[in-house]
Scaffold this motif. Structure first.
Motif, PDB file in Angstrom:
ATOM      1  N   HIS A 238       0.845  -1.200   0.000  1.00  0.00           N
ATOM      2  CA  HIS A 238       0.000   0.000   0.000  1.00  0.00           C
ATOM      3  C   HIS A 238       0.885   1.256   0.000  1.00  0.00           C
ATOM      4  N   GLN A 241       2.400   1.895  -3.331  1.00  0.00           N
ATOM      5  CA  GLN A 241       1.491   2.560  -4.255  1.00  0.00           C
ATOM      6  C   GLN A 241       1.423   4.059  -3.983  1.00  0.00           C
ATOM      7  N   TYR A 245       2.318   6.835  -6.765  1.00  0.00           N
ATOM      8  CA  TYR A 245       1.377   7.933  -7.013  1.00  0.00           C
ATOM      9  C   TYR A 245       2.102   9.274  -6.941  1.00  0.00           C
ATOM     10  N   LEU A 251       1.820   1.458 -11.368  1.00  0.00           N
ATOM     11  CA  LEU A 251       2.418   0.183 -10.962  1.00  0.00           C
ATOM     12  C   LEU A 251       1.496  -0.927 -11.444  1.00  0.00           C
ATOM     13  N   ALA A 255      -0.380  -4.299  -8.161  1.00  0.00           N
ATOM     14  CA  ALA A 255      -1.788  -4.120  -7.819  1.00  0.00           C
ATOM     15  C   ALA A 255      -2.464  -5.426  -7.378  1.00  0.00           C
ATOM     16  N   LYS A 258      -1.122  -6.956  -4.006  1.00  0.00           N
ATOM     17  CA  LYS A 258      -1.583  -6.161  -2.870  1.00  0.00           C
ATOM     18  C   LYS A 258      -3.004  -6.537  -2.485  1.00  0.00           C
TER      19      LYS A 258
END
Length: 283
Positions: A238, A241, A245, A251, A255, A258
């Motif tokens: 998390h 990510q 961002y 990515l 994804a 996760k």
């Protein structure tokens, strides 16, 4: 002088044990004292009390909010005189919050070494983990002998935040590999290939990796006692990510793993070892 240690979870206990095996005397603080009463260490009542007794304090906590709490709580580290004190933080921190930790300790006259651990309980007990460190070069050089007692490979990235970013990038490999290995294992069993033989073949074939080597026996025995938990890898992916961002970088391969680990957490399996993701595919 004794070394201080804060955070005696699964990994923290292993690292503390390794330091003891290497001849270091430890004094400890843990938020829940009852969880460490079985350990043969002097237990301090607060982080402040600990760092007043020790020039070097290791921290090994679950996430940055826990580090922040240790810093800012009543009788926390920031309430002490940190002149001449060094904090070696082994936590996998948020890449932005860790910048605040560098600044806060520096402003109090202490030194902060951001040093996330790459590895879990078994290699930590043997001093075989990898450590990536960011902070002042002189602090790194002074603390390197301590790091070498718990790590086999030590890397230095001077700029604050870079060690934390590198740890997150590494854990993209870790989570992705584990998800793929778990799915391959479950698929092979559906083809009536015996699991030990299947994992042996993967181990010399396309699945060859430190991840498979570390988790083969746990997968065979379906021993999901935590060395590195689903909660931990889910948290790290998390945060990864968040990093992507901030860089405006999509990515792709992060994804799905996760969300798979998120499903394990939702199903009440967050405290299990992250190799237990195998159960999703097997079920």
């Amino acid at each position: 002088m004794a070394i201080g240690f804060i955070g005696l979870g699964n990994l923290g206990r292993a690292i503390a044990s390794r330091l003891t095996d290497m001849g270091e005397e430890l004094k400890i603080y843990n938020r829940t004292k009852s969880k460490v009463e079985d350990l043969n260490y002097e237990i301090k009542d607060s982080p402040k009390q600990l760092i007043e007794d020790c020039d070097v304090v290791f921290m090994c906590l679950f996430e940055s909010s826990a580090v922040k709490n240790i810093f800012e709580m009543e009788d926390g580290l920031l309430s002490a005189d940190l002149t001449g004190k060094t904090i070696i933080d082994l936590t996998t921190n948020h890449y932005e919050m860790v910048l605040d930790f560098h600044q806060q300790i520096d402003e109090k006259g202490g030194d902060y070494l951001e040093s996330p651990i790459f590895g879990s309980v078994a290699p930590a007990l043997q001093g075989l983990v990898t450590i990536v460190t960011s902070g002042k070069k002189e602090t790194y050089e002074l603390c390197k002998p301590y790091l070498e007692k718990i790590g086999k490979e030590i890397f230095y990235l001077k700029e604050p935040g870079k060690a934390s970013k590198m740890k997150l990038i590494n854990n993209l490999c870790l989570g992705s590999f584990m998800a793929t290995i778990a799915e391959c294992t479950a698929l092979g069993e559906m083809c009536d290939i015996e699991k030990p033989k299947l994992l042996e073949i993967l181990g010399v074939g396309g699945g060859q990796s430190l991840v498979l080597k570390a988790k083969t026996q746990k997968l065979i025995e379906e021993d999901f006692s935590a060395h590195f938990s689903n909660n931990a890898i889910y948290k790290d992916l998390h945060t990864l990510q968040d990093l992507a961002y901030s860089l405006n970088q999509p990515l792709y391969s992060a994804a799905v793993p996760k969300e798979l680990f998120g499903k394990m957490k939702k199903d009440g399996r967050g405290e299990e070892d992250f190799c237990s993701i195998y159960q999703l595919f097997k079920d």
